[in-house]
Every structure is written in structure tokens, then in C-alpha cells.
Design a protein around this motif. Sequence first.
Motif, PDB file in Angstrom:
ATOM      1  N   TYR A 156       1.018  -1.502   0.097  1.00  0.00           N
ATOM      2  CA  TYR A 156      -0.320   0.069   0.440  1.00  0.00           C
ATOM      3  C   TYR A 156       0.849   1.054  -0.047  1.00  0.00           C
ATOM      4  O   TYR A 156       0.240   2.426   0.040  1.00  0.00           O
ATOM      5  N   GLY A 157       2.483   1.202   0.770  1.00  0.00           N
ATOM      6  CA  GLY A 157       2.779   2.183   0.560  1.00  0.00           C
ATOM      7  C   GLY A 157       3.083   3.113   1.676  1.00  0.00           C
ATOM      8  O   GLY A 157       2.380   2.222   2.883  1.00  0.00           O
ATOM      9  N   ILE A 158       3.941   3.741   2.513  1.00  0.00           N
ATOM     10  CA  ILE A 158       3.930   4.632   3.060  1.00  0.00           C
ATOM     11  C   ILE A 158       3.786   6.250   3.417  1.00  0.00           C
ATOM     12  O   ILE A 158       4.304   6.560   2.040  1.00  0.00           O
ATOM     13  N   LYS A 159       3.811   6.683   4.553  1.00  0.00           N
ATOM     14  CA  LYS A 159       3.598   8.058   4.606  1.00  0.00           C
ATOM     15  C   LYS A 159       4.963   8.435   5.063  1.00  0.00           C
ATOM     16  O   LYS A 159       5.785   7.735   5.977  1.00  0.00           O
ATOM     17  N   VAL A 160       5.773   8.997   4.603  1.00  0.00           N
ATOM     18  CA  VAL A 160       7.454   9.851   4.953  1.00  0.00           C
ATOM     19  C   VAL A 160       7.155  11.360   5.481  1.00  0.00           C
ATOM     20  O   VAL A 160       6.268  12.156   4.729  1.00  0.00           O
ATOM     21  N   ILE A 161       8.415  11.477   6.483  1.00  0.00           N
ATOM     22  CA  ILE A 161       8.182  12.980   6.262  1.00  0.00           C
ATOM     23  C   ILE A 161       9.603  13.904   5.769  1.00  0.00           C
ATOM     24  O   ILE A 161      10.607  12.888   5.293  1.00  0.00           O
ATOM     25  N   THR A 162       9.814  14.875   6.008  1.00  0.00           N
ATOM     26  CA  THR A 162      10.909  15.500   5.944  1.00  0.00           C
ATOM     27  C   THR A 162      11.832  15.748   6.873  1.00  0.00           C
ATOM     28  O   THR A 162      10.839  16.638   7.463  1.00  0.00           O
ATOM     29  N   VAL A 163      13.282  16.100   6.912  1.00  0.00           N
ATOM     30  CA  VAL A 163      13.802  16.471   8.762  1.00  0.00           C
ATOM     31  C   VAL A 163      15.250  17.205   8.091  1.00  0.00           C
ATOM     32  O   VAL A 163      15.333  16.908   6.893  1.00  0.00           O
ATOM     33  N   PRO A 164      15.578  18.213   8.359  1.00  0.00           N
ATOM     34  CA  PRO A 164      16.404  18.674   7.931  1.00  0.00           C
ATOM     35  C   PRO A 164      17.874  17.919   8.352  1.00  0.00           C
ATOM     36  O   PRO A 164      17.829  17.216   9.125  1.00  0.00           O
ATOM     37  N   ASP A 165      18.888  18.015   7.411  1.00  0.00           N
ATOM     38  CA  ASP A 165      20.076  17.063   7.843  1.00  0.00           C
ATOM     39  C   ASP A 165      21.119  17.517   8.522  1.00  0.00           C
ATOM     40  O   ASP A 165      21.542  18.046   8.156  1.00  0.00           O
ATOM     41  N   ILE A 185      11.206  21.356  -3.449  1.00  0.00           N
ATOM     42  CA  ILE A 185      10.116  22.106  -3.812  1.00  0.00           C
ATOM     43  C   ILE A 185       9.523  21.401  -5.167  1.00  0.00           C
ATOM     44  O   ILE A 185       8.968  21.333  -5.977  1.00  0.00           O
ATOM     45  N   GLU A 186      10.538  20.935  -5.726  1.00  0.00           N
ATOM     46  CA  GLU A 186       9.748  19.374  -7.104  1.00  0.00           C
ATOM     47  C   GLU A 186       9.100  18.118  -6.795  1.00  0.00           C
ATOM     48  O   GLU A 186       8.400  17.634  -7.107  1.00  0.00           O
ATOM     49  N   ILE A 187       8.538  18.115  -4.986  1.00  0.00           N
ATOM     50  CA  ILE A 187       7.877  17.085  -4.911  1.00  0.00           C
ATOM     51  C   ILE A 187       6.773  16.489  -5.527  1.00  0.00           C
ATOM     52  O   ILE A 187       6.431  15.689  -5.594  1.00  0.00           O
ATOM     53  N   SER A 188       6.590  18.218  -5.972  1.00  0.00           N
ATOM     54  CA  SER A 188       4.994  18.333  -6.122  1.00  0.00           C
ATOM     55  C   SER A 188       4.483  17.602  -7.905  1.00  0.00           C
ATOM     56  O   SER A 188       3.560  17.400  -7.861  1.00  0.00           O
ATOM     57  N   GLU A 189       5.850  17.848  -8.161  1.00  0.00           N
ATOM     58  CA  GLU A 189       5.797  17.277  -9.728  1.00  0.00           C
ATOM     59  C   GLU A 189       6.629  15.562  -9.760  1.00  0.00           C
ATOM     60  O   GLU A 189       6.133  15.136 -10.808  1.00  0.00           O
ATOM     61  N   ILE A 190       6.435  14.751  -8.763  1.00  0.00           N
ATOM     62  CA  ILE A 190       6.823  13.578  -8.713  1.00  0.00           C
ATOM     63  C   ILE A 190       5.532  12.332  -9.399  1.00  0.00           C
ATOM     64  O   ILE A 190       4.414  12.404  -7.896  1.00  0.00           O
ATOM     65  N   VAL A 247       6.441   5.184  -1.376  1.00  0.00           N
ATOM     66  CA  VAL A 247       6.140   6.013  -0.872  1.00  0.00           C
ATOM     67  C   VAL A 247       4.834   6.926  -1.585  1.00  0.00           C
ATOM     68  O   VAL A 247       4.978   7.026  -2.891  1.00  0.00           O
ATOM     69  N   VAL A 248       4.004   7.124  -0.439  1.00  0.00           N
ATOM     70  CA  VAL A 248       2.868   7.427  -1.468  1.00  0.00           C
ATOM     71  C   VAL A 248       2.553   9.238  -0.382  1.00  0.00           C
ATOM     72  O   VAL A 248       1.177   9.819  -1.399  1.00  0.00           O
ATOM     73  N   ASN A 249       3.371   9.874  -0.258  1.00  0.00           N
ATOM     74  CA  ASN A 249       2.709  10.580   0.446  1.00  0.00           C
ATOM     75  C   ASN A 249       4.239  11.410   1.550  1.00  0.00           C
ATOM     76  O   ASN A 249       5.043  10.386   2.181  1.00  0.00           O
ATOM     77  N   ILE A 259       2.173  15.818   1.378  1.00  0.00           N
ATOM     78  CA  ILE A 259       1.901  15.903   0.349  1.00  0.00           C
ATOM     79  C   ILE A 259       1.463  14.226  -0.229  1.00  0.00           C
ATOM     80  O   ILE A 259       2.570  13.671  -0.488  1.00  0.00           O
ATOM     81  N   LYS A 260       0.431  14.335  -1.656  1.00  0.00           N
ATOM     82  CA  LYS A 260       0.178  13.688  -2.278  1.00  0.00           C
ATOM     83  C   LYS A 260       1.121  13.028  -3.144  1.00  0.00           C
ATOM     84  O   LYS A 260       1.345  13.645  -3.855  1.00  0.00           O
TER      85      LYS A 260
END
Length: 279
Positions: free
Chosen positions: A128-137, A229-234, A249-251, A255-256
Motif C-alpha cells: 500500500y505504500g508508506i507516508k514519509v516526512i522530511t527532516v533537516p539533514d 520544491i519538486e515534490i509536487s511534480e513527482i 512512498v505515497v505521501n 503531499i500526496k
Amino acid sequence: MVIFINGKYIDKGDVRISPDDRGFLFGDGLYEVVLAYNGKPFRLEEHISRLKRGCEFAGIKLENADEIKEFCRSLIERNNLKENIANIYIQVTRGVYKRAHRFPPEGILPTVYIAAAEFSPNRVYQKYGIKVITVPDDRWDHCDIKTIDLLPNVLAHQKAFDQSGAEALFVNGGVLLEGTHSNFFTVMEGKVWTHPESNKILSGVTRRAVIEICNKLNIEIVEKAIEYIEISEIDEAFVSSTTLEITPVVNVDDIKIGNGRPGELTKLIQEKYQRMVNS
Ligand code: PLP
């Protein structure tokens, strides 16, 4: 469970690790995780090469690195894991010596610990895919070395779970790098994109297997960093690692991705990977 420690096969309950072990005191060591499918460790050679490279980088003199392959196979036998998927954990530290930042003197041998246990990849995530988040590296600058110094990864991963995600992706300078324990791939314009090998990411053994699969399928692979910023184009995204295998990864940060379900190319790569690990 029988484990391997410093040349001996003993019951896990009988293991004694010194509090002066450099791994315990400093996180001064390296590790590998390998899955064995039906008794056959997948790409063990590559995992051992990476371990050797890490040891060389860290100045840890691991003389019996090639014998580790035999120890892994023996643990599969001794723990009756030939019919299952087994997770083999290998850890090497700089050994035991009274605490000081400088390296121990010549003659202090590394600690070598290996354990093999039954393992089940998360097929629900994979379906079903997973949701992920982003964090500063804010990790150090040698993410290509697979050290056990994993506190930033642990904190980021926990943060993802606290926000009902299953993985966190590190972002640095607006660029998406990799997960806390996985490499990150996207699909755009029918091509598969992933961060190029560099000191900013770990060169995943699974990542390389994905590239091989794409090459065989004539799917163009672009090793180029993706901007946040390209996430929405994936169109599609997935993470790869020994234990996550290929997980869609589905989210990302709510952002879907695409239609919010695992993408077709991802599913194809997932299927080919399963064939590869079982062949
Ligand atoms: N990136 C990081 C930070 C990791 O810790 C891992 C695995 O633990 C990976 C990528 C994937 O590496 P592999 O495919 O060799 O398991």
C-alpha cells in the motif's frame, strides 16, 4: 539463538560485552545488515566490501573480513534459518580498551559480533505504500560510511513515527538525499531519479540492484539530486534498503505522491526485485 562473537559461536544469552567496548563508549564501529533468502545471503560480497571500506576509512584493522561470509552461513545453519528469510546483523567495533579518545594501541583486536534471526519484510507497507516526512539533514559529512553512530537517524525516524510516517527523508540545502535507513527514488517523465553516489548518501546495495533492474528494463535512470520544491511534480516514489526492499512512498510531508497509491513502475521494480532476491 546462537550468535557469533570474537571467534566463538555461543548462545545469545551468554554474551558479555565489556563496558569498555569502543562501540558502547563512542559508537566507534561499523555494521551491516544482510538478508538471506532461503539460506542464501543476498549480495553478501557487496556488504562485506562496504564493511571493509568502512573499516579502512575508520582505521579499524579487521583482518578476518572475508571469513565473516563463512560465519554468516554457519549462523544460518546453526539457527535453522535455511527455509526462511533471515536478517543477519554484523557489527565490528574498534575493540575493548580503557576509555580515551585516541585509538587503542596495536594488538587490541576489533570486536566482531554477528547474529542471524528470522525476519519478515513488511508486505503491507510494500503493497500500500508508506507516508514519509522530511527532516533537516544535520548528520555528519560522511554519510557514505555505514557507521553505528546513528543518533541523528534514530531521532529522525522516531519523529516520522510520531507523525504517523514510516520513514524520514533527510534534506540538505533544499535537496532530498535519502532516508534514515534507505535510499530514495522518484519517478518523473517515465524516468527513475535518485541522488548520485557521494559523501551525502550511503551507497545502498539495494540501490545498486534497483539501478541494475532499471537498466535491464530499459528504464532510464537519472542519478541527480531532486529539490524539495519538486515534490509536487513527482509521479511515483519509493525507498530501497535491505530490509525495506522496495517500498513505495505515497505521501511526503502530507503531499500526496501521484494518486496516493503505489505507482506502476514502482510495482514493476518491486516485482523484479523479489525475483532477483529469490533467484
Ligand atoms: N541509506 C542509509 C542511511 C541506510 O542506513 C541504509 C541501510 O541501512 C541504506 C541507505 C540502504 O542500504 P542497503 O540497500 O545497503 O541496505
